[in-house]
Design a protein around this motif. Structure first.
Motif, PDB file in Angstrom:
ATOM      1  N   ALA A   1       1.260  -5.855   8.721  1.00  0.00           N
ATOM      2  CA  ALA A   1       0.568  -4.597   8.370  1.00  0.00           C
ATOM      3  C   ALA A   1       1.083  -3.427   9.196  1.00  0.00           C
ATOM      4  O   ALA A   1       1.359  -2.346   8.668  1.00  0.00           O
ATOM      5  CB  ALA A   1      -0.946  -4.745   8.549  1.00  0.00           C
ATOM      6  N   PHE A   2       1.236  -3.640  10.506  1.00  0.00           N
ATOM      7  CA  PHE A   2       1.708  -2.540  11.349  1.00  0.00           C
ATOM      8  C   PHE A   2       3.216  -2.348  11.251  1.00  0.00           C
ATOM      9  O   PHE A   2       3.726  -1.264  11.534  1.00  0.00           O
ATOM     10  CB  PHE A   2       1.237  -2.720  12.796  1.00  0.00           C
ATOM     11  N   GLY A   3       3.946  -3.388  10.828  1.00  0.00           N
ATOM     12  CA  GLY A   3       5.359  -3.201  10.504  1.00  0.00           C
ATOM     13  C   GLY A   3       5.502  -2.227   9.344  1.00  0.00           C
ATOM     14  O   GLY A   3       6.266  -1.255   9.408  1.00  0.00           O
TER      15      GLY A   3
ATOM     16  N   ILE B   1       0.224   1.938   2.285  1.00  0.00           N
ATOM     17  CA  ILE B   1       1.130   0.800   2.061  1.00  0.00           C
ATOM     18  C   ILE B   1       0.751  -0.364   2.980  1.00  0.00           C
ATOM     19  O   ILE B   1       0.762  -1.524   2.587  1.00  0.00           O
ATOM     20  CB  ILE B   1       2.609   1.206   2.301  1.00  0.00           C
ATOM     21  N   SER B   2       0.392  -0.018   4.213  1.00  0.00           N
ATOM     22  CA  SER B   2      -0.009  -1.042   5.168  1.00  0.00           C
ATOM     23  C   SER B   2      -1.202  -1.850   4.651  1.00  0.00           C
ATOM     24  O   SER B   2      -1.214  -3.081   4.699  1.00  0.00           O
ATOM     25  CB  SER B   2      -0.359  -0.368   6.487  1.00  0.00           C
ATOM     26  N   TRP B   3      -2.188  -1.145   4.127  1.00  0.00           N
ATOM     27  CA  TRP B   3      -3.384  -1.844   3.640  1.00  0.00           C
ATOM     28  C   TRP B   3      -3.094  -2.636   2.377  1.00  0.00           C
ATOM     29  O   TRP B   3      -3.576  -3.752   2.217  1.00  0.00           O
ATOM     30  CB  TRP B   3      -4.539  -0.866   3.427  1.00  0.00           C
ATOM     31  N   ILE B   4      -2.305  -2.055   1.471  1.00  0.00           N
ATOM     32  CA  ILE B   4      -1.997  -2.790   0.234  1.00  0.00           C
ATOM     33  C   ILE B   4      -1.257  -4.087   0.567  1.00  0.00           C
ATOM     34  O   ILE B   4      -1.594  -5.156   0.069  1.00  0.00           O
ATOM     35  CB  ILE B   4      -1.169  -1.921  -0.740  1.00  0.00           C
ATOM     36  N   SER B   5      -0.278  -3.972   1.459  1.00  0.00           N
ATOM     37  CA  SER B   5       0.546  -5.148   1.755  1.00  0.00           C
ATOM     38  C   SER B   5      -0.224  -6.263   2.439  1.00  0.00           C
ATOM     39  O   SER B   5       0.111  -7.432   2.317  1.00  0.00           O
ATOM     40  CB  SER B   5       1.743  -4.737   2.619  1.00  0.00           C
ATOM     41  N   SER B   6      -1.270  -5.894   3.177  1.00  0.00           N
ATOM     42  CA  SER B   6      -1.958  -6.939   3.940  1.00  0.00           C
ATOM     43  C   SER B   6      -3.326  -7.268   3.367  1.00  0.00           C
ATOM     44  O   SER B   6      -4.065  -8.076   3.939  1.00  0.00           O
ATOM     45  CB  SER B   6      -2.104  -6.481   5.387  1.00  0.00           C
ATOM     46  N   TYR B   7      -3.662  -6.675   2.230  1.00  0.00           N
ATOM     47  CA  TYR B   7      -5.042  -6.793   1.759  1.00  0.00           C
ATOM     48  C   TYR B   7      -5.523  -8.214   1.452  1.00  0.00           C
ATOM     49  O   TYR B   7      -6.621  -8.598   1.863  1.00  0.00           O
ATOM     50  CB  TYR B   7      -5.318  -5.855   0.575  1.00  0.00           C
TER      51      TYR B   7
ATOM     52  N   CYS C   1      -9.261   4.706  -0.246  1.00  0.00           N
ATOM     53  CA  CYS C   1      -9.799   6.072  -0.177  1.00  0.00           C
ATOM     54  C   CYS C   1      -9.967   6.521   1.269  1.00  0.00           C
ATOM     55  O   CYS C   1      -9.785   7.688   1.589  1.00  0.00           O
ATOM     56  CB  CYS C   1     -11.149   6.164  -0.874  1.00  0.00           C
ATOM     57  N   ARG C   2     -10.317   5.596   2.114  1.00  0.00           N
ATOM     58  CA  ARG C   2     -10.470   5.908   3.535  1.00  0.00           C
ATOM     59  C   ARG C   2      -9.133   5.950   4.266  1.00  0.00           C
ATOM     60  O   ARG C   2      -8.900   6.793   5.129  1.00  0.00           O
ATOM     61  CB  ARG C   2     -11.373   4.868   4.191  1.00  0.00           C
ATOM     62  N   ALA C   3      -8.239   5.018   3.891  1.00  0.00           N
ATOM     63  CA  ALA C   3      -6.997   4.844   4.656  1.00  0.00           C
ATOM     64  C   ALA C   3      -6.125   6.094   4.642  1.00  0.00           C
ATOM     65  O   ALA C   3      -5.547   6.462   5.668  1.00  0.00           O
ATOM     66  CB  ALA C   3      -6.212   3.646   4.130  1.00  0.00           C
TER      67      ALA C   3
ATOM     68  N   VAL D   1      -7.614   9.190   6.902  1.00  0.00           N
ATOM     69  CA  VAL D   1      -7.730   8.799   8.310  1.00  0.00           C
ATOM     70  C   VAL D   1      -6.344   8.669   8.955  1.00  0.00           C
ATOM     71  O   VAL D   1      -6.099   9.185  10.049  1.00  0.00           O
ATOM     72  CB  VAL D   1      -8.536   7.483   8.465  1.00  0.00           C
ATOM     73  N   ASN D   2      -5.419   8.013   8.258  1.00  0.00           N
ATOM     74  CA  ASN D   2      -4.100   7.820   8.853  1.00  0.00           C
ATOM     75  C   ASN D   2      -3.221   9.061   8.775  1.00  0.00           C
ATOM     76  O   ASN D   2      -2.331   9.249   9.612  1.00  0.00           O
ATOM     77  CB  ASN D   2      -3.434   6.585   8.261  1.00  0.00           C
ATOM     78  N   ALA D   3      -3.481   9.932   7.797  1.00  0.00           N
ATOM     79  CA  ALA D   3      -2.789  11.224   7.769  1.00  0.00           C
ATOM     80  C   ALA D   3      -3.112  11.986   9.055  1.00  0.00           C
ATOM     81  O   ALA D   3      -2.218  12.472   9.754  1.00  0.00           O
ATOM     82  CB  ALA D   3      -3.218  12.037   6.542  1.00  0.00           C
TER      83      ALA D   3
HETATM   84  N1  LIG Z   1      -4.205  -3.443   7.442  1.00  0.00           N
HETATM   85  C1  LIG Z   1      -4.141  -2.810   8.566  1.00  0.00           C
HETATM   86  N2  LIG Z   1      -4.918  -3.175   9.543  1.00  0.00           N
HETATM   87  N3  LIG Z   1      -3.278  -1.806   8.718  1.00  0.00           N
HETATM   88  C2  LIG Z   1      -3.174  -0.980   9.869  1.00  0.00           C
HETATM   89  C3  LIG Z   1      -3.881   0.321   9.678  1.00  0.00           C
HETATM   90  C4  LIG Z   1      -4.552   0.748  10.928  1.00  0.00           C
HETATM   91  C5  LIG Z   1      -5.285   2.028  10.845  1.00  0.00           C
HETATM   92  N4  LIG Z   1      -5.842   2.368  12.115  1.00  0.00           N
HETATM   93  C6  LIG Z   1      -6.405   1.967   9.833  1.00  0.00           C
HETATM   94  O1  LIG Z   1      -7.504   1.673  10.213  1.00  0.00           O
HETATM   95  O2  LIG Z   1      -6.231   2.257   8.667  1.00  0.00           O
END
Ligand SMILES: NC(=[NH2+])NCCC[C@H](N)C(=O)O
Length: 334
Positions: A210-212, A252-258, A306-308, A311-313
Motif C-alpha cells: 500500500a505504501f509502495g 491508488i494505495s487504497w484500491i490496491s490494498s483494499y 471519498c475520504r482518501a 486527506v492525502n492531497a
Molecule cells: N491502504 C493504506 N493504508 N494506504 C496508505 C494510506 C495512508 C494514509 N494516511 C491514509 O490514511 O489514507
C-alpha cells in the motif's frame, strides 16, 4: 534528515484537520462519506456486516451511514477514533521520515549530484516505510476496529428515549468502554501475540504494498509533470498539482490494498468478547470471505475513497511545502 519527520508530522495533522470539518459539514448537509481517519465507521461496519448475526444490516454505503446516524446518533461515527487519532501525526511522521531518508540514501548512490533515484526506489522506500509503521498501526487499528464494531444498547432504545437511558444503557452491553479498556481486555483475554498482535502479518501484507503504491504513484505523477513542463525540481511544481498527485497516491494505495484491508478488519475483530474464533488464520479468513463472492472484498470501498483523496492531497501538499521552504531557507543561509 529529521526535517522529513517534522514535515510528515505536520502533514498528518493537516490531513486530520481537513478530514474533520469535511465530516462535520457533510454530516450536517447531505450525509456524504468523507472521514478523517484511515477507516471510517461505515467502512468497518460494511466490511464486517453480517458476521455477528448472519444477516446483512446495510444495503450500501449511504444506507450504512444514515443507519448509524439514525439508530446510534452521529457520535457513533467517531467510535474508536481516539486511538488512531492520537497516532496519526506520529504515524505520518514515521512514514514520511523513513521514505524521505531512504530516498536520500538512494540519491547518494545515484550517479552525480542531481540524478534523482529511479521510480522503483520510491516504491521500495514506500514499502519499507509501510513496514516500519505497522508496528504502531496494527494495534491502533485493532483497537479502533473493535470499538467501531461493537453495537451498544442505544441500538435497541427508541431515539426519543435516548437521553433518559444515557449513561446506563451504554456501559452494560458494551464489550469495551474505550481504547485503553479495549487494550487491557484484549491483552488479558487474548494475550500479547494472539491478542494485541492479532492481524499483525495481515497488516504487513496490506501496508507494505500500500505504501509502495502510495509513494510510487505520487512520484510517478510528479515526474511526469516535470517532464511535461520541462522543469527540473519537484519544488517547482504548483501546490495544486501536488494535491492531485497526493490525492491519487492515496486513492491508488487504497484500491490496491483494499481486499487485504477487508480480510484484516474481519480477522482483527474475530474473537471479540466471545473468546471463540471463526477464523483459524488470515488465510482462512480470506478463504471464508471469498465464499461470499468477490464483492465482499470491496465492501465499504466508496466511503474509503471519498475520504482518501482530500486527506492525502492535504497531507502531501503540506509535506511538500514544508520541505520546499526548508530547502529555500537552507540555500539562502549558506
Ligand atoms: N491502504 C493504506 N493504508 N494506504 C496508505 C494510506 C495512508 C494514509 N494516511 C491514509 O490514511 O489514507
Amino acid at each position: 534528515m529529521s526535517i522529513d519527520f517534522v514535515a510528515g508530522w505536520c502533514g498528518g495533522a493537516a490531513g486530520m484537520a481537513v478530514g474533520q470539518p469535511f465530516d462535520t459539514v457533510k454530516v450536517g448537509l447531505r450525509g456524504s462519506h468523507v472521514y478523517m481517519h484511515n477507516t471510517s465507521s461505515s467502512q468497518a461496519r460494511l466490511q464486517t456486516d453480517g458476521l455477528l448475526d448472519g444477516k446483512k444490516t446495510y444495503r450500501g454505503a449511504y444506507h450504512c451511514f444514515s443507519h448509524i446516524v439514525k439508530h446510534e446518533g452521529p457520535r457513533a461515527l467517531f467510535k474508536g477514533m481516539a486511538a488512531p487519532l492520537l497516532g496519526m501525526a506520529a504515524l505520518n511522521s514515521l512514514v514520511f521520515g523513513v521514505h524521505g531518508n531512504l530516498m536520500i540514501v538512494f540519491q547518494a548512490r545515484a550517479d552525480g549530484p542531481d540524478t534523482t533515484p529511479g521510480l522503483k526506489y520510491s516504491f521500495i522506500s514506500g514499502c519499507v516505510a509501510g513496514f516500519v509503521q505497522t508496528v504502531i498501526s496494527s494495534t491502533t487499528e485493532l483497537i479502533k476496529l473493535r470499538l467501531q464494531f461493537q453495537k451498544d444498547r442505544t441500538d435497541l432504545i427508541p431515539r426519543s428515549l435516548h437521553h433518559h437511558h444515557h449513561s446506563k444503557g451504554h456501559t452494560e452491553t458494551r464489550v469495551y468502554s474505550g481504547p485503553w479498556d479495549a487494550a487491557r481486555k484484549i491483552y488479558q483475554r487474548e494475550g500479547l501475540l494472539r491478542g494485541i498482535g492479532r492481524g499483525y502479518w495481515v497488516t504487513c501484507l496490506r501496508d507494505v504494498p500500500a505504501f509502495g503504491f502510495y509513494f510510487g504513484t505520487y512520484d510517478y505523477m510528479c515526474r511526469w509533470r516535470l517532464r511535461q513542463k520541462g522543469l527540473g525540481h519537484i519544488d517547482e511544481l504548483s501546490p495544486g498539482f501536488i494535491c492531485v498527485a497526493g490525492g491519487m497516491g492515496g486513492t491508488i494505495s487504497w484500491i490496491s490494498s483494499y481486499p487485504v484491508d477487508v480480510v484484516k478488519s474481519r480477522y482483527q475483530i474475530d474473537g471479540m468478547g466471545s473468546g471463540t474464533y471463526r477464523y483459524s488464520s488470515g488465510v482462512d479468513c480470506f478463504r471464508q470471505t471469498s465464499r461470499e463472492g468477490w464483492r465482499a472484498f470491496f465492501a465499504g470501498l466508496s466511503p474509503t475513497l471519498c475520504r482518501a483523496f482530500p486527506v492525502n492531497a492535504v497531507t502531501f501538499v503540506t509535506v511538500a511545502v514544508i520541505l520546499r521552504e526548508w530547502r529555500k531557507f537552507r540555500s539562502n543561509g549558506s
